[in-house]
Design an enzyme around this catalytic site. Structure first.
Site, PDB file in Angstrom:
ATOM      1  N   LYS A 106      42.802  90.011  -3.634  1.00 39.64           N
ATOM      2  CA  LYS A 106      41.898  89.374  -4.738  1.00 39.64           C
ATOM      3  C   LYS A 106      41.127  90.545  -4.895  1.00 39.64           C
ATOM      4  CE  LYS A 106      38.786  86.687  -5.993  1.00 39.64           C
ATOM      5  NZ  LYS A 106      37.966  85.699  -5.160  1.00 39.64           N
ATOM      6  N   ILE A 107      40.348  90.698  -6.174  1.00 41.57           N
ATOM      7  CA  ILE A 107      39.544  91.766  -6.623  1.00 41.57           C
ATOM      8  C   ILE A 107      38.195  91.659  -7.764  1.00 41.57           C
ATOM      9  CG2 ILE A 107      40.690  92.851  -8.175  1.00 41.57           C
ATOM     10  CD1 ILE A 107      40.323  95.401  -7.640  1.00 41.57           C
ATOM     11  N   SER A 108      37.422  92.107  -7.782  1.00 42.02           N
ATOM     12  CA  SER A 108      36.132  91.556  -8.687  1.00 42.02           C
ATOM     13  C   SER A 108      36.716  92.149 -10.179  1.00 42.02           C
ATOM     14  CB  SER A 108      34.841  92.414  -8.561  1.00 42.02           C
ATOM     15  OG  SER A 108      34.555  91.933  -6.958  1.00 42.02           O
ATOM     16  N   THR A 140      31.478  92.361 -10.037  1.00 40.10           N
ATOM     17  CA  THR A 140      30.617  91.839 -10.931  1.00 40.10           C
ATOM     18  C   THR A 140      29.319  91.130 -11.232  1.00 40.10           C
ATOM     19  OG1 THR A 140      33.147  91.224 -11.309  1.00 40.10           O
ATOM     20  CG2 THR A 140      31.148  89.575 -13.389  1.00 40.10           C
ATOM     21  N   ALA A 141      28.968  91.316 -10.298  1.00 34.99           N
ATOM     22  CA  ALA A 141      27.519  90.893 -10.079  1.00 34.99           C
ATOM     23  C   ALA A 141      26.603  91.802 -10.471  1.00 34.99           C
ATOM     24  CB  ALA A 141      26.713  90.244  -8.604  1.00 34.99           C
ATOM     25  N   HIS A 161      28.761  84.472  -4.269  1.00 36.89           N
ATOM     26  CA  HIS A 161      29.268  83.628  -2.974  1.00 36.89           C
ATOM     27  C   HIS A 161      28.416  82.949  -2.545  1.00 36.89           C
ATOM     28  CE1 HIS A 161      32.776  86.602  -3.139  1.00 36.89           C
ATOM     29  NE2 HIS A 161      31.752  87.408  -2.111  1.00 36.89           N
TER      30      HIS A 161
END
Length: 277
Positions: free
Chosen positions: A59-61, A111-112, A149
């Site tokens: 998983k990754i941003s 991403t945020a 999250h």
């Protein structure tokens, strides 16, 4: 790279959407070209691992993905992308603007943070693990916090108020869903293995949808101090049709985010395909 002929390491986060999606794959409930060994970490750690090429599947941003495209390609399944899913900026004391303010961020590669800097380039960022952001804002250590999250469901319990929904801002700017996280596999894996893993992730998600009670204990064990209600709300929000397949609209959204990152000077252009073809 930690692979063997018959198995591989898969990194994903403690968040309920990830443990929900990958429960069946990690526990051998669905067919897969390779057996999987789970590696659970917070998302910024996984972002850093990908830069080091430490995991063959992770998983990754999406923001971090743009930096590692030479080594990895995104699967069309398993990611987090949608509407109403964006990071929030929260405050303890009222603010009228973020100009020049100190904002706690869950990580440079999230991403945020890319969205925050696109919205207000003058913010001064202090980085910390995502679960430390709200306490920092509540103590007055920073002017505002960038939360991701499950925090979007619990910030009011810290006495915090929503200042900005960056997902809603993105949707208003682009008309597109917001890309948050992708599942990557190394580009040097055999194509048949890559495609088989993509189908295994889809099968794992379908298994969870068809047997929602079965993964509950596994999800709860990794969900920190989250209540069952927050845990389910998290899954309902972040696991959707885009998690089965990113689709044409999802691809356009990811390309739009990539353009923002390039324009901001935080990543370089790439001619490689974004998704497994």
């Amino acid at each position: 790279m930690t692979t063997r002929a018959s198995s591989l390491d898969l990194g994903y986060s403690f968040c309920p959407n990830d443990t929900f999606i990958f429960y069946a794959l990690a526990h051998g409930k669905v067919p897969s070209p390779l057996s999987v060994r789970e590696r659970l970490e917070d998302v910024e750690t996984l972002n850093a691992f990908a830069r080091e090429g430490r995991l063959p599947m992770t998983k990754i941003s999406y923001r971090a993905y743009f930096d590692v495209m030479d080594e990895y390609v995104a699967l069309r399944s398993g990611g987090a992308l949608g509407r109403g899913v964006g990071p929030l900026v929260v405050t303890h004391e009222p603010l009228t603007s973020l100009k020049g303010k100190v904002v706690a961020s869950p990580g440079a590669l999230t991403t945020a943070e890319l969205l925050l800097r696109s919205f207000e380039p003058t913010v001064k960022v202090v980085r910390m693990r995502y679960d430390e952001v709200m306490p920092s804002v509540a103590r007055g250590d920073v002017d505002a916090g960038l939360i991701i999250h499950e925090s979007r469901f619990t910030y009011s319990s810290y006495g915090l108020s929503k200042f900005l929904d960056l997902g809603a801002w993105w949707e208003g700017e682009t008309g597109l869903p917001l890309p948050l996280g992708a599942i990557l596999v190394r580009r040097d894996l055999p194509r048949a293995t890559q495609l088989g893993l993509q189908e295994a992730v889809r099968a794992s998600l379908r298994y969870a949808w068809n047997h929602p009670a079965e993964p509950r204990d596994y999800i709860r064990a990794h969900a920190l101090e989250m209540s069952d209600e927050v845990m389910q709300a998290h899954i309902d929000l972040y696991v959707n049709d885009f998690s089965i397949d990113v689709g044409e609209e999802g691809e356009r959204a990811v390309r739009a985010l990539q353009r923002r990152a390039i324009e901001a000077g935080v990543t370089k252009p790439s001619d490689l395909p974004l998704f497994l073809e």
